[in-house]
Design an enzyme around this catalytic site. Structure first.
Site, short mmCIF file in Angstrom:
data_model
loop_
_atom_site.label_atom_id
_atom_site.label_comp_id
_atom_site.label_asym_id
_atom_site.label_seq_id
_atom_site.Cartn_x
_atom_site.Cartn_y
_atom_site.Cartn_z
N HIS A 243 0.82 -1.22 0.00
CA HIS A 243 0.00 0.00 0.00
C HIS A 243 0.85 1.27 0.00
O HIS A 243 0.33 2.35 -0.28
CB HIS A 243 -0.91 0.03 1.23
CG HIS A 243 -1.90 -1.09 1.28
ND1 HIS A 243 -2.79 -1.33 0.26
CD2 HIS A 243 -2.15 -2.04 2.23
CE1 HIS A 243 -3.53 -2.39 0.57
NE2 HIS A 243 -3.15 -2.83 1.76
N HIS B 252 -5.02 -46.84 -29.11
CA HIS B 252 -5.98 -47.13 -30.18
C HIS B 252 -6.60 -48.52 -30.04
O HIS B 252 -7.57 -48.84 -30.75
CB HIS B 252 -5.30 -47.06 -31.56
CG HIS B 252 -4.83 -45.69 -31.93
ND1 HIS B 252 -5.66 -44.59 -31.93
CD2 HIS B 252 -3.61 -45.24 -32.33
CE1 HIS B 252 -4.96 -43.53 -32.31
NE2 HIS B 252 -3.72 -43.89 -32.55
#
Length: 810
Positions: free
Chosen positions: A139, A561
């Site tokens: 800040h 696959h």
């Protein structure tokens, strides 16, 4: 695969920082117990024993004047700390600030320790680090102390990095619950710093009550688009909300920015139990956020302590941050579902104002967000905001925290206690926690001039040995799978038929009808396929029994696959599918994630689990490549498995996707869905045929993409990740990419992508494909980006409500 620094993680603090406290209010919530609670917790967990201590020294005036002006430095150094009444009057000139006789020295140590840690990181003495410093800093402005902050530690650290080390791009991520306006002001007009802040805003009602904390303040001049505010307009937000923000805004922009250094303003007032933030973020989520940041800037990440005022969750959050910096696996989170509609509105507003500056933000449509922009600005207009015209000349000395009733305190205490009990700390596995399996016998199956050849696994193995990665891993013995294990996926007739190849004559092998399915047969095939599957199962057992944290199976033939009754596409037994069924049967796992980044969609895996919600299958592939008529985006599963099959198929592969496209697919789709699914184990079909130069694939991926994808997946399932070799037919790329994956599994810094391939997702690729996939799967997964639709007449109702509220307030 760069040279690793001598020390992994550095940290810094100084006992004098514990002497900085409010002299007129010992119970002030920014007090020494904040730091001591973190130190105690990290010592209890023996975390500092694994770190490199970096001594804090006092910053020089020149260091401080990199940002602050001489007048502020003079005021702080000469503050009347010996006279309590004069000191009170001095501090009333600043918003929420106190000092005592140790504060100036502590503030200089906070900066000096941060700069020393920065030096250690930039000179490769440490890979990353945590500056456990106070007073906090984000800040503090150039000419003003503010919000418990004397000097801005993170700004001075960033400016030093730019000037001393000639860095061109520094990312500052601020997750404190308050907006770090001092940091924003410091870099608002430069692109050398990208400042991203998530903070509570409440349409301007929450401190610091600034218009410039809202989403539409995005920088000026060269810094336009480099200031990103993500205002949170509701309390009680949870892990799912922060991850939604991370995956939709923070990570895409951060990767596109490609910083040289990452600085974190780590405020833990956003954590559960903090009376300031009133949020419900559990401490372990900070391990996940930190883990993703380590994928940037060659791992150069420095965390600086900011706020956090619930001591239990502050200490725990900091400990999880440090553990993540050290490379420990991220603890499992509860399923992250249903992000709050308020957060979705904010993200839509942010995307709308940032889309012209970041290609990764353009992946999502912002059509329909204008209504929420108008709503946010109308609600903001009803709140009194602070500016130079209405600032008070004097401030209260001690800010008032939200006062909770005893009943509320008890409820919060129980929530905190439950959160800490849900995620206990487990001692991490030592080095060697990454497992490998490799057997020369898998070279026996060979067909002349076939691209799926023995040299594929040899190339990966040679790559690991040449880089010394094999010595850092634990080798797991290979074995053949049993018939019972193969039958978890494949049927009896298929198994028996394939077994006949062991004794078939050469003529019989040649007459088998396999070529149309892209499969070949030899007498060695069957045992080789059994060895591949069994070796993967050995890896599964070793990971599940904590012999290792994760692993890479260098096996062949590939498997994704293969169907239950059909060999297909170089694949015979479906290794990954068998592993998943084995985990379900032997370890009773309920949620398994399979990610497939092979160039070709794994149709066999998809078919096995098409109706099974116990396996989530996500495939990234070329939609128009082998296998034909598979991998369409609309193919989402069936019955109970509907939504659990995600085909992220790149359309046409023209142009082919680059690293940034895959990485953004992870940010926008894979990770949000994975966190919502909350897997117990992650299996990866690791095909490298999308790499540039492959003989079959037409991809453009580098080793970076595979390294980054592996790194990101390690945040899931407590780090239980097994990568199994599938395709990849360029031996050079197999050598490099296989090593990149194993290095990432080991916890090494993920490879930093090249300038052209990492930064920019291609509009014609990512926008078209990723946006389509999101639209298809939004009905199944709440974590995917959406813009809330306004109800009928909602705009008129909103206007009436706002008008009514304004009259009441006036």
């Amino acid at each position: 695969m760069s040279v690793q620094p001598k020390f992994l993680t550095g940290y810094t603090y100084d006992d004098l920082m514990l002497k900085h406290e409010c002299p007129w209010s010992k119970e002030h919530h920014e007090n020494p117990h904040r730091l001591s609670s973190i130190l105690d917790r990290c010592r209890e967990l023996n975390l500092f024993d694994r770190c490199h201590f970096v001594k804090s020294t006092k910053a020089s005036d020149d260091d401080i004047l990199l940002y602050h002006n001489k007048n502020l430095l003079q005021n702080i150094s000469s503050a009347p700390v010996k006279n309590i009444e004069q000191l009170k009057e001095f501090c009333r000139s600043y918003d929420d600030v106190y000092m005592n006789e140790y504060s100036f020295e502590a503030a200089k140590l906070a900066i000096g320790g941060s700069l020393n840690l920065l030096d250690s990181i930039m000179t490769d003495q440490c890979r990353n680090g945590f500056a456990l410093v106070r007073p906090p800093g984000h800040h503090a402005m150039a000419n003003e102390m503010n919000g418990f902050c004397l000097f801005n530690n993170v700004v001075i650290t960033a400016k030093t990095a730019i000037e001393k080390y000639n860095l061109q791009r520094v990312l500052i991520l601020d997750w404190d619950v308050h907006h770090g306006q001092g940091t924003q002001y410091a870099f608002y007009d430069t692109n050398k710093v990208l400042y991203i802040s998530t903070h509570r805003y409440d349409y301007g009602k929450f401190w610091p009550q600034l218009a410039e904390s809202d989403f539409d303040h995005i920088g000026d001049g060269d810094g336009r688009g480099y200031n990103v505010n993500i205002p949170l307009n509701k309390t009680g937000l949870k892990n799912a909300d922060y991850l939604y923000i991370f995956f939709n805004i923070i990570l895409p922009i951060a990767y596109e920015y490609d910083p040289d250094l990452v600085l974190v303003s780590a405020g833990y007032d956003v954590a559960l139990g903090c009376p300031e933030g009133e949020m419900n973020i559990t401490p372990e989520v900070f391990a996940h956020l930190t883990h993703y940041l380590k994928g940037l800037a060659n791992g150069k990440v420095m965390v600086l302590l900011e706020g956090g005022y619930c001591l239990e969750t502050l200490a725990e959050s900091a400990a999880w941050t440090l553990r993540s910096l050290l490379g420990d696996p991220c603890p499992p989170l509860q399923a992250c579902t249903n992000p709050d509609p308020i957060v979705k509105k904010t993200v839509a507003c942010c995307k709308n104002v940032l889309k012209d500056y970041w290609q990764s933000i353009r992946i999502d449509s912002t059509e329909g967000s204008e209504v929420w922009i108008r709503e946010a600005k109308q609600k903001q207009s009803l709140n009194p905001l602070c500016d130079n015209q209405n600032r008070p000349t004097k401030y209260d000395l001690t800010p008032t925290l939200i006062q909770r009733t005893e009943q509320e305190k008890q409820r919060v205490a129980e929530l905190v206690k439950h959160a800490l009990e849900m995620t206990p700390h487990v001692r991490p596995l030592e080095r060697g926690a990454t497992l490998l399996v490799y057997d020369e016998l898998m070279r026996k199956f060979s067909v002349n001039n076939h691209c799926e050849r023995p040299g594929r696994i040899v190339a990966i193995w040679k790559g690991l040995k040449s880089r010394g990665l094999d010595k850092r891993c634990t080798m797991i013995p290979s074995r053949m799978a049993t018939k019972e294990e193969i039958l978890l996926v494949h049927n009896q007739d298929f198994y028996d038929d394939l077994e006949t190849t062991k004794t078939a004559t050469r003529r019989e092998l040649q007459t088998r009808e396999g070529k149309i399915r892209s499969v070949e047969y030899t007498n060695e095939l069957f045992n080789n396929a059994l060895l591949a599957a069994g070796s993967c199962l050995n890896m599964v057992d070793a990971i599940m029994n904590d012999q290792g944290r994760n692993g890479f199976a260098i096996i062949r033939p590939p498997g994704h696959h293969a169907h239950s009754g059909l060999d297909y596409g170089f694949c015979y037994f479906n290794n990954v599918a068998i592993c998943a069924r084995y985990l379900q049967k032997n370890y009773n796992l309920q949620r398994i994630l399979i990610v497939d980044f092979d160039y070709h969609m794994g149709d066999g895996v998809k078919d096995v689990f098409y109706e099974d919600p116990g396996v989530l299958y996500i495939s990234l592939h070329c939609a128009d490549a082998f296998p034909p008529n598979e991998g369409h985006p609309n193919d989402s599963g069936k019955d109970k498995g509907l939504g659990f099959n995600i085909n992220l198929g790149w359309l046409d592969f023209d142009p082919p996707p680059v690293d940034a496209d895959y990485i953004n697919a992870f940010h926008h789709v894979v990770l949000p869905v994975a966190y919502e699914y909350n897997p117990e184990f992650v299996l990866v079909c690791a095909g490298f045929d999308a790499a540039e130069g492959d003989r079959i694939g037409w991809g453009k991926l580098s080793a970076c993409a595979y390294s980054q994808m592996t790194h990101m997946l390690l945040s899931l399932a407590n780090g239980r990740v097994l990568e199994v070799l599938e395709g990849g037919y360029c031996l050079h790329q197999l050598n490099i990419c296989g090593s990149a994956c194993v290095a990432a599994l080991l916890g090494d810094v993920p490879a930093r992508c090249s300038e052209k391939s990492a930064k920019y997702p291609q509009d014609v690729v990512s926008v078209r494909t990723i946006q389509m996939i999101k639209n298809i799967h939004k009905p199944f997964w709440t974590s995917l980006y959406t813009i809330p639709s306004p109800d009928e007449n909602s705009i008129d109702d909103l206007a009436k409500d706002l008008e009514k509220t304004a009259k009441i307030q006036n």
